[in-house]
Design an enzyme around this catalytic site. Structure first.
Site, short mmCIF file in Angstrom:
data_model
loop_
_atom_site.label_atom_id
_atom_site.label_comp_id
_atom_site.label_asym_id
_atom_site.label_seq_id
_atom_site.Cartn_x
_atom_site.Cartn_y
_atom_site.Cartn_z
N SER A 77 0.84 -1.20 0.00
CA SER A 77 0.00 0.00 0.00
C SER A 77 0.88 1.24 0.00
O SER A 77 2.10 1.15 0.11
CB SER A 77 -0.91 0.00 1.21
OG SER A 77 -0.15 0.34 2.35
N LYS A 78 0.22 2.37 -0.07
CA LYS A 78 0.94 3.64 -0.20
C LYS A 78 1.97 3.86 0.90
O LYS A 78 2.97 4.52 0.69
CB LYS A 78 -0.06 4.81 -0.17
CG LYS A 78 -0.72 5.02 -1.51
CD LYS A 78 -1.11 6.48 -1.72
CE LYS A 78 -1.60 6.72 -3.12
NZ LYS A 78 -3.04 6.83 -3.25
N ARG A 79 1.70 3.26 2.08
CA ARG A 79 2.67 3.55 3.13
C ARG A 79 4.01 2.86 2.89
O ARG A 79 5.01 3.17 3.52
CB ARG A 79 2.08 3.25 4.52
CG ARG A 79 2.02 1.89 4.93
CD ARG A 79 1.06 1.60 6.06
NE ARG A 79 0.68 0.23 5.92
CZ ARG A 79 1.44 -0.78 6.26
NH1 ARG A 79 2.62 -0.56 6.81
NH2 ARG A 79 1.05 -2.02 6.05
#
Ligand code: GLU
Length: 471
Positions: free
Chosen positions: A240-242
């Site tokens: 994911s984006k993190r």
């Protein structure tokens, strides 16, 4: 049988690389089998729908070099057909109208949770007489899932998977506002489009069992399924984006080449022996579902960067220059002159051998712009101390005497200068010279940079640095 695969993304506004990999594998398999890949835009959620989000899908596909056969199909445009199938299922007695209120459903949900039941809906309208229907509730249509026995899917990636039918619920196929659910629309569309193979993420494995109920109720052919493991982040959780960049757009903006992303995503979930560098043509020739990995792969940003460096080195200088120009524009080069391009081509081989990304190559060559706003980066400022500026003032005298301003000649002059002034330590003069003429501490060979800029410009830049920075 002609193989027909499909890629059915929902328009979210960007192309997640997991989705991009799904598209690639469907494309590769179709190409390998000399079949077709269809593109279907799953745009039934009208609250979030936008043309830009659909465009992002086309852009992502085009960037990766993935084509589709025929026109892209809008799922929303097929809603009449979805309703028709829901009604056909009602007619056949394979589906029924359910008039439960939201309060009733909520109570069922709570009860199921308390009792740990696999499904919550208690099928209360499955056999109920429609004459008992409350006048003020608009019904949904639910499928009649089998109550006993087992359902088996011979998945091409996961193997044979069996579930007990009691785990299946009478899920909704048509909502009370008349819109079809994903579960219905996907089955109807896959059938009508003649899809033979469904290759998608294993987050849809459970859906396959539900979709099979509709397929069988309609007497259609079940496609061959292959549910591929998800892409995980370096820490093992879902990517994911993190974790960093996750969309094709992100990678493009960071200066990745489509061929590097293609090669990386291919290897991330599919293998051909120990081959790491695989061309598009080889991928088409070798691609089979059998070689799709069975366990999830972790996204390795360093590995992708190394592949990108590899593919940057392989670029011909013409294309390299075109690609880098885009990044110059982002670096606010007001105008790309002939001289800048000429200089770039002279340094291209060295820039390619240094660059991990196109952005890096652009940053290391933007100094070639005579008109760019001339700024010194922080590290360059640290190098351009008063002592360094004094040295540069003297160096300027030696350089101004040069008739030949070739790389070799500039280098010899700097060596001679270093010998006479700084105990032969070339770095002591090379570093300030680089900082003064490029504004940075990272660039191709400073002597090559100076030669490409030419004597007048180098002398002008040394003066500029001295004027601007001397205290
Ligand atoms: N629109 C769905 C998705 O993007 C498609 C799932 C499927 O392949 O059936 O996840």
């Amino acid at each position: 049988m002609t193989v027909i695969t499909r890629f059915p993304p929902s328009p979210t506004g960007f192309m997640h690389i997991g989705n991009a990999r799904t598209a690639m594998f469907n494309w590769l398999f179709a190409k390998h089998e000399k079949g077709k890949m269809l593109l279907r835009i799953e745009d039934t959620d009208r609250t979030r729908h936008s043309e830009e989000a659909v465009q992002a899908i086309y852009d992502g596909m085009n960037w990766l070099g993935l084509s589709w056969d025929g026109d892209a199909v809008s799922q929303f445009s097929r809603s009449d057909r979805h309703t028709e199938v829901a009604e056909a299922l009602l007619e056949k007695g394979m589906a029924y109208k359910c008039y439960c209120t939201s309060e009733e459903l909520e109570a069922m949900r709570e009860k199921a949770q308390k009792e740990g039941l696999p499904t919550f809906y208690d099928r209360r309208w499955r056999d109920k007489d429609e004459n008992d229907a409350p006048a003020d509730v608009k019904p949904v249509i639910r499928i009649k899932a089998p109550l006993t026995g087992e359902t088996v899917i011979e998945d091409k990636v996961q193997g044979k998977i069996t579930i007990k039918n009691e785990q299946l619920d009478d899920f909704i196929i048509l909502r009370s506002d008349g819109t079809p659910t994903y579960m219905l629309a996907v089955v109807v569309d896959d059938n009508d489009m003649g899809v033979t193979h469904v290759l998608r993420g294993d987050d849809h494995m459970n859906n396959a069992f539900r979709q099979k109920i509709i397929i069988e109720a309609m007497g259609w052919d079940t496609p061959i399924y292959g549910h591929m493991p998800m892409i995980l982040g370096p820490d093992g959780s879902k990517l994911s984006k993190r974790h960093g960049a996750v969309s094709l757009e992100d990678f493009q903006a960071m200066g990745y080449l489509p061929e590097a992303v293609f090669n990386y995503l291919l290897r991330l979930g599919w293998s051909h022996g120990n081959d790491e560098i695989i061309s598009r043509e080889q991928a088409i020739e070798w691609f089979t579902i059998d070689n799709i990995g069975h366990s999830p792969s972790k996204f390795d940003y360093d590995k992708l960067e190394n592949l990108n460096a590899h593919y940057i080195k392989e670029l011909d200088n013409e294309r390299f220059s075109i690609l880098v120009q885009d990044f110059w524009t982002k670096l606010k080069v007001p105008q790309i002159s002939e001289d800048m391009l000429k200089g770039f081509l002279q340094l291209a081989d060295e820039l390619k051998s240094r660059a991990k990304t196109l952005k890096q190559a652009a940053e290391e060559s933007v100094f070639l712009s005579y008109s760019a706003e001339y700024n010194f980066e922080g590290d360059a400022l640290n190098i351009l101390t008063d002592d360094a500026l004094t040295l540069l003032k003297d160096l300027k005298r030696s350089l101004s005497g040069l008739d030949d301003f070739s790389t070799d000649s500039v280098q010899s002059a700097c060596k001679q200068f270093a010998k006479e002034n700084v105990d032969g330590k070339l770095g002591k003069i090379g570093m300030p010279l680089r900082a003064a003429i490029t504004g940075r501490t990272q660039s191709p060979s400073v002597f090559a940079c100076a030669s490409v800029l030419g004597k007048d410009e180098v002398l002008r830049r040394i003066d500029f640095a001295i004027d601007k920075l001397s205290s």
